[in-house]
Write an enzyme that holds these catalytic residues in place. Structure first.
Site, short mmCIF file in Angstrom:
data_model
loop_
_atom_site.label_atom_id
_atom_site.label_comp_id
_atom_site.label_asym_id
_atom_site.label_seq_id
_atom_site.Cartn_x
_atom_site.Cartn_y
_atom_site.Cartn_z
N TRP A 101 0.83 -1.21 0.00
CA TRP A 101 0.00 0.00 0.00
C TRP A 101 0.86 1.25 0.00
O TRP A 101 0.56 2.22 -0.71
CB TRP A 101 -0.97 0.00 1.19
N ASP A 171 -1.56 6.65 6.32
CA ASP A 171 -2.66 5.77 5.93
C ASP A 171 -2.89 4.83 7.12
O ASP A 171 -2.03 4.02 7.45
CB ASP A 171 -2.25 4.98 4.68
N LYS A 195 -12.02 -1.65 6.77
CA LYS A 195 -11.20 -2.58 7.55
C LYS A 195 -11.70 -2.64 8.99
O LYS A 195 -11.91 -3.70 9.53
CB LYS A 195 -9.73 -2.17 7.52
C1 LIG Z 1 -7.11 -1.97 2.09
C2 LIG Z 1 -6.07 -0.91 2.19
C3 LIG Z 1 -5.93 0.05 1.20
C4 LIG Z 1 -6.77 0.07 -0.06
O1 LIG Z 1 -8.04 0.51 0.26
P1 LIG Z 1 -9.16 0.84 -0.86
O2 LIG Z 1 -10.23 1.46 -0.04
O3 LIG Z 1 -9.52 -0.45 -1.50
O4 LIG Z 1 -8.58 1.81 -1.82
C5 LIG Z 1 -4.96 1.02 1.36
N1 LIG Z 1 -4.19 1.05 2.46
C6 LIG Z 1 -4.30 0.12 3.43
C7 LIG Z 1 -3.40 0.19 4.62
C8 LIG Z 1 -5.26 -0.87 3.33
O5 LIG Z 1 -5.36 -1.80 4.29
#
Ligand SMILES: *Cc1c(COP(=O)(O)O)cnc(C)c1O
Length: 361
Positions: A101, A171, A195
């Protein structure tokens, strides 16, 4: 069939209480005679929903007044673009590469300016967090970027990087609201909610006000400007209204559980049950260095791909689902987010013990 123990990395398990409440309100939300899905996002009823969601989140995370809370769309992925579009005033940004990511965010930022990878743990399949105490940061860097919890690899920054005064952007998709956080250490905290908070389709951005300006990169779409959304209080266009409503319910559920300090305790307890078992198991082993282990995502392997597959199959049949590791690492991964009860982890470990006994090595 009843409910399973869902160890999915995302979209993931939600509190049963929240789902039941939403079900009860499906046809008639608080006497409006309609579902939240059917109401105007400009209605009085919806205004209350989104405002309460924001104020409950502010309370849970202790968000200072000089930060805006935005409920947006486009997933975490759109933030990979919006962050450079809005923050790269000098055209430079430093990225710490701790997994897929972070790498994707880094690659996206390269489209907009000079993105520099100042640290990486790719040499050991992202199984650790690199030393970030004295990074070779660019003098002109507009921000330092991290992925705080690495969903795929199961690592977590236990200490934030020393950004030497530069803005930190994080993030937090897979560790959002899993423990208390000092918001003042960040310029931007963002995450997709699927998540640990709610249904896919909502991304929450918590951003310090001085970072919200009209001075964005040329050509930045209107929908990608933080200022547009901040000025409109997340109602510039139709927001992901139903998703925000569920997030709001989860915030209330979290408050009822005792807030983020209580969540941390709950999550540490669950993680310890699983890691303690892995540390003494003769069959299963964790894949991450101890000090960098995530409380949320726990990858493990047997060391034998066929046996891994057999375990996943048997676990699924026993009601422990979505334990397959990410396609880039293989093995297993148990995601044990806020809504996973302790009992789910205890039962998983019991199942693993039994499997181990039946597959003596
Ligand atoms: C799942 C995830 C993403 C991607 O998320 P989307 O909403 O599908 O764009 C990005 N960063 C992390 C840390 C994730 O767990």
């Amino acid at each position: 069939m009843g409910r399973v123990y869902n160890f999915s990395a995302g979209p993931a398990v939600l509190p049963e209480e929240v789902l039941k409440e939403a079900a009860a309100e499906m046809l008639d939300y608080e006497g409006t005679g309609m579902s939240v899905m059917e109401m105007s996002h400009r209605s009085k009823a919806y205004e209350t929903i989104i405002q309460e969601a924001e104020s409950d989140l502010r309370e849970l995370m202790n968000i200072p007044d000089n930060y805006k809370v935005l409920f947006l769309q486009g997933g975490a992925h759109l933030q990979f673009s919006m962050i450079p579009q809005n923050l790269m005033k000098n055209g430079v940004a430093d990225y710490i590469i701790t997994g897929q990511w972070a790498k994707k965010a880094f690659k996206e930022a390269q489209k907009y300016g000079k993105a520099v990878a100042v640290a990486s743990s790719e040499d050991k399949t992202f199984s650790y967090i690199p030393d970030c105490s004295d990074l070779p940061l660019d003098d002109d860097a507009d921000y330092v970027y991290i992925c705080e919890n690495n969903t795929i690899y199961g690592t977590k920054f236990k200490e934030l990087p020393n950004t030497k005064g530069k803005t930190l952007v994080a993030d937090v998709s897979s560790c959002f609201l899993s423990e208390p956080v000092d918001v003042t250490k960040y310029g931007v905290i963002y995450g997709g909610v699927q998540k640990n908070i709610g249904p896919a389709g909502v991304v929450i951005v918590i951003i310090r006000e001085d970072l919200i300006t009209e001075d964005v990169l040329p050509g930045t779409p209107t929908m990608c400007q933080y200022k547009i959304h901040a000025d409109a209080k997340s109602l510039y266009n139709t927001p992901p209204a139903y998703g925000i409503y569920i997030c709001g319910k989860v915030f209330k559920w979290l408050k009822k559980q005792g807030g983020l300090a209580a969540m941390k305790e709950h999550n540490e307890k669950k993680a310890a049950i699983l890691y303690d078992f892995l540390d003494q198991s003769r069959l299963f082993k964790g894949t991450v260095v101890k000090e960098d282990r995530s409380l949320m995502n726990v990858p493990f392997v047997t060391g034998n791909a066929d046996l891994d597959a057999e375990f996943i199959k048997a676990a699924t049949a026993a009601g422990f689902v979505n334990l397959k590791g990410h396609r880039s690492v293989g093995g297993m991964r148990a995601s044990i987010y806020n809504a996973m009860p302790v009992e789910g982890v205890v039962k998983l470990v019991e199942f693993m013990k039994k499997f181990e006994e039946e597959h003596q090595v």
